[in-house]
Design a protein around this motif. Structure first.
Motif, mmCIF file in Angstrom:
data_model
loop_
_atom_site.group_PDB
_atom_site.id
_atom_site.type_symbol
_atom_site.label_atom_id
_atom_site.label_comp_id
_atom_site.label_asym_id
_atom_site.label_seq_id
_atom_site.Cartn_x
_atom_site.Cartn_y
_atom_site.Cartn_z
ATOM 1 N N SER A 1 0.832 -1.209 0.000
ATOM 2 C CA SER A 1 0.000 0.000 0.000
ATOM 3 C C SER A 1 0.865 1.258 0.000
ATOM 4 N N ILE A 2 2.027 1.207 0.672
ATOM 5 C CA ILE A 2 2.939 2.357 0.661
ATOM 6 C C ILE A 2 3.498 2.567 -0.742
ATOM 7 N N TYR A 3 3.835 1.466 -1.407
ATOM 8 C CA TYR A 3 4.361 1.560 -2.768
ATOM 9 C C TYR A 3 3.323 2.176 -3.696
ATOM 10 N N GLU A 4 2.081 1.726 -3.594
ATOM 11 C CA GLU A 4 1.009 2.261 -4.441
ATOM 12 C C GLU A 4 0.768 3.742 -4.163
ATOM 13 N N GLN A 5 0.790 4.126 -2.888
ATOM 14 C CA GLN A 5 0.593 5.530 -2.535
ATOM 15 C C GLN A 5 1.781 6.386 -3.011
ATOM 16 N N SER A 6 2.982 5.809 -2.983
ATOM 17 C CA SER A 6 4.160 6.551 -3.453
ATOM 18 C C SER A 6 4.070 6.829 -4.949
ATOM 19 N N ILE A 7 3.484 5.890 -5.701
ATOM 20 C CA ILE A 7 3.275 6.112 -7.133
ATOM 21 C C ILE A 7 2.244 7.216 -7.336
ATOM 22 N N LYS A 8 1.168 7.147 -6.584
ATOM 23 C CA LYS A 8 0.087 8.126 -6.686
ATOM 24 C C LYS A 8 0.574 9.536 -6.384
ATOM 25 N N GLN A 9 1.509 9.652 -5.436
ATOM 26 C CA GLN A 9 1.986 10.972 -5.012
ATOM 27 C C GLN A 9 3.320 11.356 -5.655
ATOM 28 N N HIS B 1 -2.252 24.815 -8.711
ATOM 29 C CA HIS B 1 -2.625 23.445 -9.078
ATOM 30 C C HIS B 1 -3.760 22.900 -8.211
ATOM 31 N N VAL B 2 -3.850 23.347 -6.983
ATOM 32 C CA VAL B 2 -4.986 22.938 -6.142
ATOM 33 C C VAL B 2 -6.290 23.351 -6.800
ATOM 34 N N PHE B 3 -6.313 24.541 -7.392
ATOM 35 C CA PHE B 3 -7.536 25.043 -8.018
ATOM 36 C C PHE B 3 -7.715 24.539 -9.441
ATOM 37 N N HIS B 4 -6.633 24.249 -10.108
ATOM 38 C CA HIS B 4 -6.718 23.888 -11.530
ATOM 39 C C HIS B 4 -7.071 22.418 -11.739
ATOM 40 N N GLU B 5 -6.326 21.498 -11.102
ATOM 41 C CA GLU B 5 -6.547 20.081 -11.351
ATOM 42 C C GLU B 5 -6.281 19.207 -10.135
ATOM 43 N N GLY B 6 -5.503 19.719 -9.214
ATOM 44 C CA GLY B 6 -5.119 18.932 -8.043
ATOM 45 C C GLY B 6 -3.611 18.957 -7.867
ATOM 46 N N VAL B 7 -3.158 18.567 -6.708
ATOM 47 C CA VAL B 7 -1.727 18.604 -6.413
ATOM 48 C C VAL B 7 -1.363 17.395 -5.569
ATOM 49 N N GLY B 8 -0.119 16.952 -5.686
ATOM 50 C CA GLY B 8 0.339 15.784 -4.937
ATOM 51 C C GLY B 8 1.383 16.143 -3.897
ATOM 52 N N LEU B 9 1.803 15.137 -3.162
ATOM 53 C CA LEU B 9 2.774 15.358 -2.090
ATOM 54 C C LEU B 9 4.170 15.699 -2.615
ATOM 55 N N ARG B 10 4.446 15.389 -3.889
ATOM 56 C CA ARG B 10 5.762 15.758 -4.424
ATOM 57 C C ARG B 10 5.973 17.265 -4.331
ATOM 58 N N GLN B 11 4.947 18.041 -4.684
ATOM 59 C CA GLN B 11 5.070 19.493 -4.622
ATOM 60 C C GLN B 11 5.194 19.974 -3.174
ATOM 61 N N LEU B 12 4.511 19.277 -2.257
ATOM 62 C CA LEU B 12 4.625 19.632 -0.843
ATOM 63 C C LEU B 12 6.008 19.274 -0.303
ATOM 64 N N MET B 13 6.594 18.186 -0.819
ATOM 65 C CA MET B 13 7.942 17.830 -0.391
ATOM 66 C C MET B 13 8.966 18.829 -0.922
ATOM 67 N N GLN C 1 -6.815 12.136 -2.072
ATOM 68 C CA GLN C 1 -7.859 11.636 -2.976
ATOM 69 C C GLN C 1 -7.413 11.657 -4.436
ATOM 70 N N ALA C 2 -6.833 12.761 -4.863
ATOM 71 C CA ALA C 2 -6.583 12.968 -6.294
ATOM 72 C C ALA C 2 -5.167 12.625 -6.733
ATOM 73 N N GLY C 3 -4.195 12.658 -5.814
ATOM 74 C CA GLY C 3 -2.826 12.337 -6.188
ATOM 75 C C GLY C 3 -2.168 13.433 -7.014
ATOM 76 N N ASN C 4 -1.021 13.093 -7.598
ATOM 77 C CA ASN C 4 -0.190 14.056 -8.305
ATOM 78 C C ASN C 4 -0.937 14.688 -9.481
ATOM 79 N N PHE C 5 -1.133 16.020 -9.408
ATOM 80 C CA PHE C 5 -1.837 16.789 -10.441
ATOM 81 C C PHE C 5 -3.226 16.242 -10.750
ATOM 82 N N GLY C 6 -3.855 15.624 -9.754
ATOM 83 C CA GLY C 6 -5.219 15.135 -9.921
ATOM 84 C C GLY C 6 -5.356 13.947 -10.853
ATOM 85 N N GLN C 7 -4.237 13.261 -11.145
ATOM 86 C CA GLN C 7 -4.249 12.172 -12.123
ATOM 87 C C GLN C 7 -5.037 10.951 -11.645
ATOM 88 N N TYR C 8 -5.252 10.842 -10.339
ATOM 89 C CA TYR C 8 -5.923 9.658 -9.805
ATOM 90 C C TYR C 8 -7.348 9.954 -9.343
#
Length: 331
Positions: free
Chosen positions: A1-9, A193-205, A271-278
């Motif tokens: 589950s960590i691996y899957e979440q790491s891909i998502k983010q 990106h929060v307003f446009h499509e979504g944002v992931g943890l990569r940008q927060l990191m 919920q949405a992952g990196n740039f809302g892709q998920y």
């Protein structure tokens, strides 16, 4: 589950760097670990390529007397370097395209790019330019924008006043923004990106490492500009996420975190992952065309009205205005 979440983010590499620091008995099962390592080797290879192309595009523009700097991405990667690390820590960061800010008037830059390269979509703040076959390049006229016209005017005031900190600060290969500039700009990028499509943890990191390296003497500067830009509450939400997810130390907080806005932001991220892709509803809306996507985005923004009313109220009008501007310009 960590691996899957790491891909998502988009944090697959960074998470493996953490696993490599664990005792071997805490490593994932061997088949998963080998798959993970294979994924990260691809990330490292891509990072080396994007760094090389960043230097090349900077030098290409310099030959034609165009001042430029590399935003985000490889412009922040050096901040990931850790002391006493056996490998380059920055290679674990998942890279994307190259964002390069070129100094000059928008129409002049567009004319130059169209005359020298095959170009793609033009929007209010950048043009897609096919400089290379293997790495996408976005040439920016301004680093970012806001749906609110009043806020956007202050954005441009900030960029104009401090652009010399971007076109004169170098990491030896190309120019990059100063840390205090990035403390404002990276937050703007996350906000957009929060307003446009979504944002992931990569940008927060990315922002975490900006804060780790930011001089505390710049906190007054950051707070003053965030207040003028109307981004203070969003900054407080981001700092809450930085504490919850990345354990940012209290002494690195330039303002008090906002738990309510921060919890809402963290929910959007997970919920949405990196740039809302998920976000499945995002993908479905893209398939149905621009009108469906417009209404979907407006409905999504309404959930943020209580936290960021000015941006939410401005968004529907801005989107229509931007569409008309592109049609008039022939973009």
């Amino acid at each position: 589950s960590i691996y899957e979440q790491s891909i998502k983010q988009a944090l697959t590499g960074v998470c493996l760097a953490g696993i490599e620091r664990l005792p071997i008995e805490y490593h994932p099962p061997k088949p998963l670990l080998l798959e993970w390592i294979g994924s990260v080797e691809v990330i490292k290879k891509k990072n080396k390529l994007v760094s090389l192309r960043s230097q090349e595009v900077f030098e290409l523009f310099a030959k034609d007397d165009l001042r430029s700097c590399i935003l985000k991405g490889q412009g922040l990667a050096a901040l990931y370097e850790l002391p006493n690390s056996e490998t380059a820590s920055s290679l674990y960061r998942q890279s994307g395209d190259i964002d390069v800010w070129v100094d000059g008037e928008r129409d002049i830059i567009i004319k130059y790019m169209l005359s020298h390269y095959k170009c793609g979509r033009v929007v209010i703040h950048h043009i897609d330019v096919n400089v290379f076959d293997d790495v996408p390049v976005e040439v920016h006229f301004v680093p970012s924008y806001s749906y609110s016209p009043l806020r956007y005017n202050v954005y441009k005031e900030f960029f104009k006043e401090y652009k010399e900190e971007c076109f004169s600060t170098t990491n030896t290969r190309f120019c990059v923004p100063s840390l205090r500039f990035n403390a404002i700009y990276v937050l703007m990028h996350i906000y957009r990106h929060v307003f446009h499509e979504g944002v992931g943890l990569r940008q927060l990191m990315d922002y975490y490492f900006v804060l780790q390296n930011l001089n505390t003497s710049d906190y007054l500067f950051v707070n003053d500009w965030l207040k003028r830009l109307g981004l203070k509450r969003f900054a407080a939400a981001v700092l809450y996420v930085e504490q919850i997810v990345f354990s940012l130390h209290d002494e690195l907080l330039y303002c008090e975190p906002d738990s309510k806005a921060g919890t809402h932001l963290l929910n959007l991220i997970t919920q949405a992952g990196n740039f809302g892709q998920y976000d499945a509803s995002n993908q479905e809306a893209y398939k149905k065309g621009s009108v469906v996507l417009y209404y979907k985005n407006v409905r999504r923004l309404l959930g943020m009205l209580r936290f960021y009313p000015t941006e939410v109220i401005s968004a529907p009008f801005w989107k229509v205005g931007h569409y008309c501007w592109r049609r008039i310009k022939g973009f």
